[in-house]
Enzyme design. Structure first.
Site, PDB file in Angstrom:
ATOM      1  N   ARG B  51       2.285   2.172  -0.737  1.00 17.02           N
ATOM      2  CA  ARG B  51       1.173   3.001  -0.299  1.00 17.02           C
ATOM      3  C   ARG B  51       0.921   2.783   1.187  1.00 17.02           C
ATOM      4  NH1 ARG B  51      -2.993   1.105  -5.095  1.00 17.02           N
ATOM      5  NH2 ARG B  51      -1.485   1.353  -6.797  1.00 17.02           N
ATOM      6  N   ASP B  53      -2.471   3.404   3.898  1.00 14.15           N
ATOM      7  CA  ASP B  53      -3.902   3.724   3.906  1.00 14.15           C
ATOM      8  C   ASP B  53      -4.179   5.038   4.641  1.00 14.15           C
ATOM      9  OD1 ASP B  53      -4.363   1.260   2.751  1.00 14.15           O
ATOM     10  OD2 ASP B  53      -4.771   0.271   4.667  1.00 14.15           O
ATOM     11  N   ARG B 198      -3.056  -5.127   8.984  1.00 12.14           N
ATOM     12  CA  ARG B 198      -4.230  -4.814   9.790  1.00 12.14           C
ATOM     13  C   ARG B 198      -5.129  -6.043   9.967  1.00 12.14           C
ATOM     14  NH1 ARG B 198      -6.457   0.510   6.970  1.00 12.14           N
ATOM     15  NH2 ARG B 198      -8.157   0.104   8.436  1.00 12.14           N
TER      16      ARG B 198
END
Lengths: 245, 245
Positions: B51, B53, B198
């Protein structure tokens, strides 16, 4: 007391009709003048170093304006930016000599053109790179680029719809490099005619495709005939990098 | 006969809620499944390598799907692209082994994070570079990055809202370079937890600001406590560059 302020502007030209104010269109100049109006409650006209077409970007466009207000010059950029959309940023603001003129004092300009040379256009850089599917011969393009250097009469590389009489310009430098599937062409010159870089790029693309030989550039320049040059490459690939003073 | 097709996808994540289909949101996966439905008039489910974001980009996301149709694999990318918005492009389509699984077969991933380290955010790259105004000490960040290398339990660098039990991951390589006012951080690892890159970037930014010392990275990893790490840096700076098989 009147002051002269010089600003350096970065913008993403995707959503604008170009630099210059035009009726019924949204331009970068208009957005900045509206921001100045909102800030200083006064009609402030700004003068850019040159126009850029619809969709063309700038990392270092320069403009000047006169100001009465008593704000430190280096704070002006922050103040204007609060009133601008995020795709336009004043990256520098400074006090200039009262005689400074962004256009008349410019000694040259640096433009960069990016070609996305791959079978599929880029998703991320779709508004920053002009897509050419056929793989280009970059060595031949470099060879051809050299024929543009120096002082020439560039009528063959000037779009219609301009009323400039003197079409003599000097090109100081052309750098063409390939990085991955991106071909980057950087042009430094005394100034450029309407659509001049985009037509030079379109012609260099024809060289890269093998449609014309590098030596043909000289003949096209000498012919002075727009019909002999290549197509005008898409504006999205073009960026005004720097104005030289 | 069922075939297994592997596709490589570039996307600009700006206008999407992320890769994965979610109710009442627009995702990249959904757009591709809709394109496949339009093309083959069949519900084709695609499986991504991982995935991403909201706002995160990809140059080389990989996915697979099963197909019955008799179209040459290298033509599939062109066919799907005709049905996709321009901010999503299939850059490669190929026949895969019938057992191939984009997620389970992935041996690692390469991500890149871009910081725009200047007093004014970028206009052109506002959706591709995370803006940090304070000038960062890149040497210190490089020193700190080395402490992430190897096999660690990365609980301290995992966002809440994940149900993954095993938080052990291996990081093979971290390259941090500054070019002009852009700091580029490239991470290669066996896999990454939710928000892991991140949070690592947010912590490296704290190192670059002098808020914590490079050596503190080891202590933060060992603590296993998310509270000890830095803030989660903005998703717009992140790009999935490549999935390794």
């Amino acid at each position: 007391m009147k002051r002269k302020i010089k600003i350096t502007i970065e913008y993403d030209g995707t959503n604008y009709s170009g630099w210059q104010i035009q009726p019924d269109q949204i331009s970068v100049q208009q957005k900045i003048e509206e921001a100045l109006k909102a800030l200083f409650n006064d009609d402030v006209k700004i003068h850019g170093a040159g126009r850029t077409d619809a969709g063309v970007h700038a990392l270092g466009q320069v403009a000047h304006f006169e100001l009465d207000a008593d704000i430190p010059s280096e704070r002006i950029k922050y103040a204007i930016n609060t009133k601008l959309p995020k795709d336009i940023r004043i990256v520098k603001s400074e006090e200039a000599d009262i005689d400074f003129h962004a256009r008349y004092n410019a000694k040259g300009k640096v433009y960069r053109f990016q070609i996305h040379n791959a079978d599929i256009p880029s998703a991320i850089f779709r508004n920053n790179r002009y897509h050419v599917r056929q793989i280009l011969d970059v060595e031949k393009m470099i060879e051809a680029g050299a024929f543009f250097l120096g002082v020439h009469e560039f009528s063959a590389f000037c779009g219609s719809g301009t009323d400039v009489d003197n079409k003599v310009r000097e090109i100081y430098r052309i750098d063409i490099v390939k990085r991955g599937n991106v071909i980057e062409l950087e042009f430094q010159g005394s100034g450029f005619l309407y659509h001049m870089i985009r037509i030079m790029v379109g012609t260099l693309i024809d060289v890269g495709k093998g449609k014309i030989k590098p030596q043909a550039i000289s003949e096209i320049i000498l012919s002075g005939d727009r019909c002999n040059a290549g197509a005008t490459a898409g504006g999205c690939g073009l960026c005004l990098v720097r104005v030289l003073y």
